[in-house]
Motif scaffolding. Structure first.
Motif, PDB file in Angstrom:
ATOM      1  N   ILE A 412       0.829  -1.203   0.000  1.00 35.27           N
ATOM      2  CA  ILE A 412       0.000   0.000   0.000  1.00 35.27           C
ATOM      3  C   ILE A 412       0.873   1.266   0.000  1.00 35.27           C
ATOM      4  O   ILE A 412       0.653   2.166  -0.822  1.00 35.27           O
ATOM      5  N   PRO A 413       1.870   1.401   0.895  1.00 35.49           N
ATOM      6  CA  PRO A 413       2.669   2.629   0.847  1.00 35.49           C
ATOM      7  C   PRO A 413       3.413   2.816  -0.468  1.00 35.49           C
ATOM      8  O   PRO A 413       3.547   3.947  -0.957  1.00 35.49           O
ATOM      9  N   ALA A 414       3.874   1.720  -1.077  1.00 37.80           N
ATOM     10  CA  ALA A 414       4.585   1.844  -2.354  1.00 37.80           C
ATOM     11  C   ALA A 414       3.663   2.385  -3.438  1.00 37.80           C
ATOM     12  O   ALA A 414       4.089   3.175  -4.296  1.00 37.80           O
ATOM     13  N   LEU A 415       2.391   1.995  -3.399  1.00 37.86           N
ATOM     14  CA  LEU A 415       1.443   2.471  -4.410  1.00 37.86           C
ATOM     15  C   LEU A 415       1.153   3.955  -4.271  1.00 37.86           C
ATOM     16  O   LEU A 415       0.721   4.600  -5.229  1.00 37.86           O
ATOM     17  N   LEU A 416       1.376   4.512  -3.083  1.00 38.41           N
ATOM     18  CA  LEU A 416       1.050   5.917  -2.820  1.00 38.41           C
ATOM     19  C   LEU A 416       2.253   6.850  -2.950  1.00 38.41           C
ATOM     20  O   LEU A 416       2.122   8.045  -2.707  1.00 38.41           O
ATOM     21  N   ARG A 417       3.409   6.324  -3.324  1.00 36.46           N
ATOM     22  CA  ARG A 417       4.624   7.138  -3.387  1.00 36.46           C
ATOM     23  C   ARG A 417       4.463   8.379  -4.259  1.00 36.46           C
ATOM     24  O   ARG A 417       4.918   9.467  -3.919  1.00 36.46           O
ATOM     25  N   ALA A 418       3.818   8.225  -5.419  1.00 31.44           N
ATOM     26  CA  ALA A 418       3.735   9.327  -6.377  1.00 31.44           C
ATOM     27  C   ALA A 418       2.634  10.314  -6.035  1.00 31.44           C
ATOM     28  O   ALA A 418       2.522  11.367  -6.667  1.00 31.44           O
ATOM     29  N   GLY A 419       1.799  10.006  -5.036  1.00 30.70           N
ATOM     30  CA  GLY A 419       0.762  10.935  -4.628  1.00 30.70           C
ATOM     31  C   GLY A 419      -0.473  10.922  -5.505  1.00 30.70           C
ATOM     32  O   GLY A 419      -1.293  11.842  -5.421  1.00 30.70           O
ATOM     33  N   GLN A 420      -0.644   9.909  -6.339  1.00 26.86           N
ATOM     34  CA  GLN A 420      -1.860   9.792  -7.131  1.00 26.86           C
ATOM     35  C   GLN A 420      -2.918   9.009  -6.355  1.00 26.86           C
ATOM     36  O   GLN A 420      -2.635   8.324  -5.376  1.00 26.86           O
ATOM     37  N   GLY A 421      -4.188   9.108  -6.820  1.00 23.68           N
ATOM     38  CA  GLY A 421      -5.201   8.204  -6.333  1.00 23.68           C
ATOM     39  C   GLY A 421      -4.915   6.804  -6.849  1.00 23.68           C
ATOM     40  O   GLY A 421      -4.206   6.626  -7.846  1.00 23.68           O
ATOM     41  N   VAL A 422      -5.449   5.797  -6.174  1.00 25.77           N
ATOM     42  CA  VAL A 422      -5.216   4.402  -6.557  1.00 25.77           C
ATOM     43  C   VAL A 422      -6.546   3.663  -6.552  1.00 25.77           C
ATOM     44  O   VAL A 422      -7.250   3.663  -5.534  1.00 25.77           O
ATOM     45  N   LEU A 423      -6.890   3.041  -7.681  1.00 30.75           N
ATOM     46  CA  LEU A 423      -8.017   2.119  -7.728  1.00 30.75           C
ATOM     47  C   LEU A 423      -7.449   0.712  -7.629  1.00 30.75           C
ATOM     48  O   LEU A 423      -6.790   0.231  -8.547  1.00 30.75           O
ATOM     49  N   LEU A 424      -7.698   0.074  -6.506  1.00 36.38           N
ATOM     50  CA  LEU A 424      -7.100  -1.227  -6.197  1.00 36.38           C
ATOM     51  C   LEU A 424      -8.158  -2.309  -6.365  1.00 36.38           C
ATOM     52  O   LEU A 424      -9.150  -2.342  -5.639  1.00 36.38           O
ATOM     53  N   ASP A 425      -7.933  -3.173  -7.331  1.00 37.16           N
ATOM     54  CA  ASP A 425      -8.829  -4.297  -7.602  1.00 37.16           C
ATOM     55  C   ASP A 425      -8.176  -5.556  -7.032  1.00 37.16           C
ATOM     56  O   ASP A 425      -7.146  -6.004  -7.532  1.00 37.16           O
ATOM     57  N   LEU A 426      -8.775  -6.095  -5.972  1.00 34.62           N
ATOM     58  CA  LEU A 426      -8.177  -7.235  -5.271  1.00 34.62           C
ATOM     59  C   LEU A 426      -8.716  -8.573  -5.764  1.00 34.62           C
ATOM     60  O   LEU A 426      -8.545  -9.589  -5.092  1.00 34.62           O
ATOM     61  N   THR A 427      -9.360  -8.575  -6.928  1.00 35.09           N
ATOM     62  CA  THR A 427      -9.751  -9.839  -7.557  1.00 35.09           C
ATOM     63  C   THR A 427      -8.859 -10.129  -8.754  1.00 35.09           C
ATOM     64  O   THR A 427      -9.112 -11.080  -9.497  1.00 35.09           O
ATOM     65  N   GLY A 428      -7.881  -9.303  -8.975  1.00 34.30           N
ATOM     66  CA  GLY A 428      -7.042  -9.466 -10.149  1.00 34.30           C
ATOM     67  C   GLY A 428      -7.745  -9.058 -11.428  1.00 34.30           C
ATOM     68  O   GLY A 428      -7.325  -9.424 -12.523  1.00 34.30           O
ATOM     69  N   GLY A 429      -8.857  -8.329 -11.307  1.00 35.81           N
ATOM     70  CA  GLY A 429      -9.587  -7.887 -12.486  1.00 35.81           C
ATOM     71  C   GLY A 429     -10.575  -8.909 -12.998  1.00 35.81           C
ATOM     72  O   GLY A 429     -11.190  -8.716 -14.041  1.00 35.81           O
ATOM     73  N   LEU A 430     -10.765 -10.009 -12.238  1.00 42.74           N
ATOM     74  CA  LEU A 430     -11.618 -11.095 -12.716  1.00 42.74           C
ATOM     75  C   LEU A 430     -13.097 -10.848 -12.455  1.00 42.74           C
ATOM     76  O   LEU A 430     -13.944 -11.252 -13.226  1.00 42.74           O
ATOM     77  N   ALA A 431     -13.391 -10.159 -11.323  1.00 42.44           N
ATOM     78  CA  ALA A 431     -14.799 -10.043 -10.939  1.00 42.44           C
ATOM     79  C   ALA A 431     -15.303  -8.613 -10.887  1.00 42.44           C
ATOM     80  O   ALA A 431     -16.499  -8.394 -10.847  1.00 42.44           O
ATOM     81  N   THR A 432     -14.429  -7.653 -10.872  1.00 41.05           N
ATOM     82  CA  THR A 432     -14.875  -6.263 -10.712  1.00 41.05           C
ATOM     83  C   THR A 432     -14.239  -5.372 -11.772  1.00 41.05           C
ATOM     84  O   THR A 432     -13.296  -4.652 -11.501  1.00 41.05           O
ATOM     85  N   PRO A 433     -14.736  -5.448 -12.995  1.00 43.72           N
ATOM     86  CA  PRO A 433     -14.138  -4.643 -14.075  1.00 43.72           C
ATOM     87  C   PRO A 433     -14.564  -3.178 -13.987  1.00 43.72           C
ATOM     88  O   PRO A 433     -15.462  -2.725 -14.691  1.00 43.72           O
ATOM     89  N   TYR A 434     -13.887  -2.431 -13.104  1.00 47.15           N
ATOM     90  CA  TYR A 434     -14.244  -1.034 -12.866  1.00 47.15           C
ATOM     91  C   TYR A 434     -13.426  -0.062 -13.722  1.00 47.15           C
ATOM     92  O   TYR A 434     -13.601   1.141 -13.611  1.00 47.15           O
TER      93      TYR A 434
END
Length: 509
Positions: A412-434
């Protein structure tokens, strides 16, 4: 007109804000009356939330070196075990404020922030388009500086708050406290001097060796009248306080720095007024328990920084800056309230002893202990949501969990390094194609596909740039909720101008 942000004060809040603005490429200048970084910074601890806020910007690795993790947390010196498998957060670290400020200033300068040290802010003239500040140098010469916004991070005696006419009412309790660093041969130290000790008198004493011959000391005596303000604190006053609290003489031979501190609780009426904002001790002050002073100020800065940057870059939805006061003022009040409750447990000691005993018994229950731990470390902060039936994670911070993506391990902290918003899909993109919902926001929101983790009880999460959850969903898809959250915290693409980091999409196979 300039897009510059003027920051008054180079304490933890001002320096963290400088780092945030620098990260987003905002032109910022820090105005500080002291000509050199201060050696008399009183803070000694950073709590779990502060650690996580620093970690998400890559600042903790260097600071962990030489920092000492505390095995317990406390509520009014009723100590609680804090490390357990069900609590995926770090313990409070003993870390001198001076070290924190040095690291933050170094990072801010690397990011291009300008520093104007040795100048005093003496006047402000806000208008619809910006703020003009009047500065006076050590030689008495005056000048003016113009910016789009002014942020007062200039401490409990804030000039910015005073000149803005913002009320700062509260409570001043009878109290005698001394903090500083003294010279002493370590062979002269006794066991009663080292560590944190709550005393039967209701006060407490902290002592920590810093280096050979140098000792950090902090005394606290509630209900004890201090000397008059015009009487300088000296070694004799410290020695007498130490004997009263520990029963053992402190044979210090010299002073590096020594000062008294008060037991004052105040929360500013407003954290924003037009183009003027308050953060840190300029906005809220209370007794120094649990690292909450530093932590709440750093949290202010991280909340405000990305909102100012989005506004100046034309990427702010309507009303974004208004959410700073709406979100942070209740947090400042909550910190003041819980610290006052803790102080009340300490004094008067005879009357509070039965209550302390009951609180101690209650902390044996997991849910009570977790509630108090989250309260005193800032992890209880949950920003309000306008969404009906918002997910329980909405408004909170995620644990700093490890994640597995197609590109390998991340966090989680590594994803926030650049200061952007993050859309985190914890199904690997299989069930929640947002992903279709974020079309046009690629320069503001990073999409990441990762394996599910038990640390995050959701299948999809939208994180704001400050790490707080803007939206989350479980197995039922909620595209409308996501669209609402994106519109609330991120600007429509037609409003965007200027360059921004390119998005990175990490997918699982």
């Amino acid at each position: 007109m300039t897009d510059k942000v003027i920051i008054a004060g180079a304490g933890p809040a001002g320096l963290m804000l400088a780092c945030e603005l620098g990260l987003f490429g905002v032109d910022a200048v820090v105005v500080e009356r002291t000509p050199e970084p201060r050696i008399d910074a009183p803070g000694v601890a950073v709590n779990a939330t502060t650690i996580e806020l620093l970690d998400q910007r890559g600042l903790m690795d260097e600071l962990r070196e030489g920092a000492f993790p505390l095995p317990t947390e406390h509520f009014g010196f009723v100590f609680m075990e804090s490390a357990n498998p069900g609590r995926p957060h770090e313990n409070t670290l003993l870390l001198l404020q001076q070290r924190l400020e040095t690291r933050l200033e170094k990072r801010a300068r690397e990011l291009g922030v300008e520093f104007r040290r040795g100048v005093e802010l003496t006047g402000i003239r806000p208008d619809e388009d910006g703020v003009t500040v009047e500065l006076r140098g050590a030689d008495g010469a005056t000048e003016e500086l113009r910016g789009s916004y002014l942020v007062g991070c200039d401490g409990r005696e804030s000039v910015v708050r005073t000149l803005s006419g913002i009320e700062f009412e509260g409570v001043d309790a009878v109290f005698h406290g001394i903090v500083g660093e003294v010279e002493i041969e370590h062979s002269e130290l006794q066991a009663e001097h080292i560590g944190v000790h709550h005393r039967p008198t209701g006060g407490h004493f902290l002592g920590a060796p810093l280096e050979p011959g140098l000792f950090r000391v902090m005394s606290a005596e509630f209900g004890y009248e201090p000397p008059a303000d015009d009487v300088p604190v000296d070694l004799e006053e410290l020695r007498e306080a130490t004997v009263r609290l520990t029963g053992v003489d402190l044979k210090a031979t010299g002073i590096r720095w020594l000062t008294r501190y008060p037991n004052t609780t105040r929360n500013a009426e407003r954290y924003s007024q037009g183009r003027v904002f308050l953060a840190g001790d300029a906005a809220h002050v209370h007794y120094p328990f649990n690292g909450q002073g530093i932590g709440t100020g750093v949290h202010d800065a991280v909340n405000l920084g990305w909102k100012l940057a989005a506004t100046l870059r034309g990427r702010a939805p309507k009303g974004l800056l208004d959410t700073y006061h709406a979100e942070r003022h209740p947090v400042g009040q909550a910190a003041c309230d819980n610290v006052r409750a803790q102080v009340s447990l300490c004094h008067p000691p005879q009357e509070m002893a039965p209550l302390r005993a009951i609180i101690g018994e209650l902390t044996k229950f997991d849910n009570v202990r977790r509630y108090l731990l989250d309260l005193v470390t800032g992890l209880s902060v949950r920003y309000p949501s306008d969404q009906e039936d918002a997910h329980p994670l909405t408004g909170r911070r995620l644990p700093h969990a490890e994640l597995v993506t197609a590109d390998g391990a991340t966090s989680i902290p590594a994803l926030l390094r650049a200061g952007q918003g993050v859309l985190l899909d914890l199904t690997g993109g299989l069930a929640t194609p947002y992903t279709a919902e974020t079309e046009g926001l690629e320069d503001q929101v990073t999409i990441v596909f990762a394996q599910a983790t038990p640390c995050i009880e959701a299948e999809a999460v939208l994180l704001r740039p400050d790490g707080h959850v803007a939206w989350a969903a479980d197995t039922d898809r909620d595209p409308e909720g996501l669209r609402t959250a994106l519109a609330t915290w991120f600007a429509a693409p037609t409003a965007c101008r200027g360059a921004a980091p390119r998005t990175h999409v990490s997918r699982l196979p």
